[in-house]
Design a protein around this motif. Structure first.
Motif, PDB file in Angstrom:
ATOM      1  N   ARG A  27      39.781  -8.799 114.374  1.00 53.67           N
ATOM      2  CA  ARG A  27      38.809  -8.073 115.218  1.00 53.67           C
ATOM      3  C   ARG A  27      39.503  -7.232 116.287  1.00 53.67           C
ATOM      4  O   ARG A  27      39.096  -6.095 116.548  1.00 53.67           O
ATOM      5  N   VAL A  28      40.544  -7.764 116.919  1.00 52.66           N
ATOM      6  CA  VAL A  28      41.279  -7.006 117.935  1.00 52.66           C
ATOM      7  C   VAL A  28      41.951  -5.795 117.293  1.00 52.66           C
ATOM      8  O   VAL A  28      41.884  -4.677 117.819  1.00 52.66           O
ATOM      9  N   PHE A  29      42.592  -5.982 116.169  1.00 54.15           N
ATOM     10  CA  PHE A  29      43.265  -4.886 115.476  1.00 54.15           C
ATOM     11  C   PHE A  29      42.261  -3.808 115.080  1.00 54.15           C
ATOM     12  O   PHE A  29      42.489  -2.615 115.293  1.00 54.15           O
ATOM     13  N   LYS A  30      41.136  -4.227 114.523  1.00 48.20           N
ATOM     14  CA  LYS A  30      40.112  -3.277 114.089  1.00 48.20           C
ATOM     15  C   LYS A  30      39.558  -2.491 115.280  1.00 48.20           C
ATOM     16  O   LYS A  30      39.399  -1.269 115.220  1.00 48.20           O
ATOM     17  N   LYS A  31      39.276  -3.180 116.377  1.00 52.30           N
ATOM     18  CA  LYS A  31      38.711  -2.520 117.559  1.00 52.30           C
ATOM     19  C   LYS A  31      39.742  -1.613 118.237  1.00 52.30           C
ATOM     20  O   LYS A  31      39.428  -0.492 118.641  1.00 52.30           O
TER      21      LYS A  31
END
Length: 82
Positions: A27-31
């Protein structure tokens, strides 16, 4: 110098923290980068262990499934991979 340390964990020991950490990183990478990740492929020893050990495979598959329905787990084709 680089070395690999193999950890021997049960599915219970591995699944919860692994799934939680994996999903958070996803989720952090995607955001952060505003991209859609289409597949996940563990590398090195983890990939080899995953292909040999059903419990490790199931923990990684569970983590992948919690990243969304469009994210796939990349594995080698095999008659054992139903």
């Amino acid at each position: 110098m680089f070395s690999v340390i193999k950890l021997y964990l049960s599915l219970f020991e591995m699944s919860r923290p692994f799934v939680n950490l994996f999903v958070v990183f996803y989720r952090v990478f995607k955001k952060t980068f505003d991209i859609n990740i289409r597949y996940i492929k563990p590398h090195g020893a983890l990939y080899n262990d995953m292909m040999r050990d059903k419990e490790i495979f199931e923990a990684i598959a569970k983590a992948t499934s919690q990243c969304g329905t469009k994210v796939k787990l990349m594995i080698l084709s095999s008659c054992k991979n139903d």
